[in-house]
Design a protein around this motif. Structure first.
Motif, mmCIF file in Angstrom:
data_model
loop_
_atom_site.group_PDB
_atom_site.id
_atom_site.type_symbol
_atom_site.label_atom_id
_atom_site.label_comp_id
_atom_site.label_asym_id
_atom_site.label_seq_id
_atom_site.Cartn_x
_atom_site.Cartn_y
_atom_site.Cartn_z
ATOM 1 N N GLU B 32 0.836 -1.207 0.000
ATOM 2 C CA GLU B 32 0.000 0.000 0.000
ATOM 3 C C GLU B 32 0.877 1.265 0.000
ATOM 4 N N ALA B 33 1.901 1.278 0.840
ATOM 5 C CA ALA B 33 2.781 2.449 0.926
ATOM 6 C C ALA B 33 3.607 2.615 -0.347
ATOM 7 N N VAL B 34 4.109 1.499 -0.877
ATOM 8 C CA VAL B 34 4.939 1.560 -2.087
ATOM 9 C C VAL B 34 4.089 2.035 -3.273
ATOM 10 N N ALA B 35 2.845 1.548 -3.363
ATOM 11 C CA ALA B 35 1.959 1.971 -4.451
ATOM 12 C C ALA B 35 1.674 3.463 -4.368
ATOM 13 N N GLU B 36 1.518 3.969 -3.143
ATOM 14 C CA GLU B 36 1.280 5.405 -2.959
ATOM 15 C C GLU B 36 2.514 6.213 -3.364
ATOM 16 N N ALA B 37 3.692 5.710 -2.992
ATOM 17 C CA ALA B 37 4.935 6.401 -3.337
ATOM 18 C C ALA B 37 5.110 6.445 -4.858
ATOM 19 N N LYS B 38 4.766 5.347 -5.516
ATOM 20 C CA LYS B 38 4.844 5.286 -6.985
ATOM 21 C C LYS B 38 3.847 6.278 -7.601
ATOM 22 N N LYS B 39 2.640 6.273 -7.062
ATOM 23 C CA LYS B 39 1.578 7.144 -7.580
ATOM 24 C C LYS B 39 1.967 8.618 -7.438
ATOM 25 N N LYS B 40 2.628 8.939 -6.331
ATOM 26 C CA LYS B 40 3.039 10.330 -6.091
ATOM 27 C C LYS B 40 4.293 10.706 -6.869
ATOM 28 N N GLY B 41 4.892 9.724 -7.567
ATOM 29 C CA GLY B 41 6.103 10.031 -8.328
ATOM 30 C C GLY B 41 7.341 10.139 -7.471
ATOM 31 N N ASN B 290 6.130 8.753 4.073
ATOM 32 C CA ASN B 290 7.118 9.785 4.412
ATOM 33 C C ASN B 290 8.530 9.210 4.450
ATOM 34 N N SER B 291 8.649 7.998 4.989
ATOM 35 C CA SER B 291 9.975 7.372 5.112
ATOM 36 C C SER B 291 10.553 7.075 3.728
ATOM 37 N N ILE B 292 9.682 6.664 2.803
ATOM 38 C CA ILE B 292 10.157 6.398 1.437
ATOM 39 C C ILE B 292 10.614 7.707 0.773
#
Lengths: 307, 307
Positions: B32-41, B290-292
């Motif tokens: 879930e977090a990785v997908a969000e990080a990808k989505k946010k660029g 945030n950590s990513i």
């Protein structure tokens, strides 16, 4: 139901009126707090210090000073000894610092002839009402004892139990805190926390339930305790007393909470014949009044125990 | 102007796209977090783990898994070694923990052949945006190094400076914390804080301004610094890096803030070849994202330094 400082003030109002002795009382912030405590019916007070200055400050603040007994003693050290002797002799029930250095004030507390020693160790407790935390919390020691030994920690716990009792908390839950909740033999703090727990189980520390080491979330947050599945532990986010590893950890947490959260708190020094109020210049008016109310209910508890 | 996690995310979006390698990626919260990080660029990602399980979890969450490279490795230990090797070989820029024990994850980080050692010590930094505090704060070490020696503290500072730089903070102010701001020879923590300050003055610690010992209020609250009249000190309530005496103090303050205040935070492990994301089960979704983002800007900083 969470106990609040309003409850502590309300309890102090129902007790036989206690008397506060103030050392070197010519301090505006201290007179303001004492006048408020008197107005609320928390206590009476005897002001020891430079009478002319005390009257001048009170007049400037519009405080009716005639409601207090004043003992004129312009010399600072002598004033502290006179003020502490009132407590030593049973003429006052709690002792408060005014306009003098902390080290001089403590010297009067520890004076062998007129001071408040009981033979045990002294420790500090700071009582916190933190929004979002379901219980009143008793932090110890965040201000007085620097690097407590295992034996000191036993005595800190013993000093703090009557403070909880005075606030209506019987058999308080004590959490010796650490970074982790497991006994890591490489971490002396954890080993000592475990030892305190075992001493409690063996009946060597009574009147409380000790369970440590605990991390802070498992000590104060029931949801975290549920989430981390710590079944079988005696504390499940419902600690009353938070026992800190040393003064650095305690003081840093204390200041982190005071500076980032809206809290109510009050602090006293315990292990003495009567409770000692040692608020600092940076404490708010509310904290000073709360500390007096806390001292009043603890003074009652000490008298009850000695009766 | 206070730097926020929005600024850190915005910076990560402007950089050449970084690649995140995830060890044992079959974990819903991590995906879930990785997908969000990808989505946010913020980054791209390579998911190493049990491909069937990863796809099943993603499908259940409605995440389009085709946007990620997957390396199928059902064995947990092997998956961690494969994932960390991607970073070791320069094919990925940051390393994240999935569904495995922390000790196994750290073993991969420290692996002599494919791991991320640089010869220096590893330390953890937790970056906090606390409402009411005027600067972004870098807490170290609240999770990894237990009882740092003076030499360890020097290395912790050195590890943390590039993290500040990556967040846009040049020449950060470092506050070695203690219960008091004076050098009490009976408190080793204070003596070491003083020694760090002198090492900085002698040019043995560069790229920052060290001023300790400091109590927490004087480190983070300019009003308290003004009130207590600490003129002549280099830090006046405006510290960036808060260096804790040991893991107990650090972790207790960290948890006190997370559990009593509404904060934004992100954490990474540093001192490694690439930044390592070691979030825990109890961290929120926002903390993981945030950590990513933090790791992405730090990865860029490390590359720049090594270029």
């Amino acid at each position: 139901m969470k106990i609040t400082f309003n409850d502590i003030v309300a309890k102090s109002q129902t007790l036989s009126k206690k008397v506060l002795s103030v050392a070197v009382a010519q301090d505006e912030a201290v007179i303001e707090a004492v006048a408020e405590a008197k107005k609320k019916g928390i206590c009476d007070a005897i002001l020891v210090g430079d009478e002319a200055k005390i009257k001048e400050i009170a007049a400037g603040m519009g405080v009716d000073i005639s409601q207090f007994e004043i003992i004129n003693e312009p010399d600072v050290i002598q004033a502290s000894l006179t003020a502490v002797k009132l407590c030593h002799d049973g003429k006052a029930d709690m002792y408060m610092k005014g306009l003098l250095e902390t080290k001089d004030f403590l010297r009067s507390v520890l004076d062998k002839e007129v001071g408040l020693r009981t033979g045990g160790v002294l420790s500090h407790v700071c009582v916190f009402d933190i929004p979002g935390v379901e219980k009143l919390l008793f932090f110890t020691d965040v201000a007085f004892m620097t690097y407590p030994t295992l034996e000191d920690k036993v005595n800190i716990i013993k000093n703090t139990i009557p403070v909880c009792n005075a606030c209506g908390i019987e058999n308080p839950k004590v959490a010796p805190l650490a970074a982790v909740e497991v006994v890591n033999p490489k971490m002396p703090v954890c080993v000592e926390a475990d030892e305190l727990t075992k001493m409690n189980e063996r009946g060597e520390i009574t009147g409380c339930i000790v369970d440590g080491p605990l991390s802070l979330d498992l000590a104060i947050d029931p949801e975290a305790a549920k989430h981390k599945h710590i079944e079988g532990r005696k504390i499940q986010g419902d600690a009353d007393i938070l026992l800190f590893p040393d003064i650095h950890a305690g003081n840093l947490v204390y200041k982190a909470i005071v500076h980032t959260t809206k809290v109510e708190n009050g602090c006293i020094l315990t292990g003495t014949k009567v409770p000692v109020i040692l608020t600092s210049r940076s404490d708010t008016f509310e904290t000073k009044v709360n500390s007096i109310a806390l001292a009043a209910v603890v003074a009652h508890e000490i008298k009850k125990a000695n009766a």
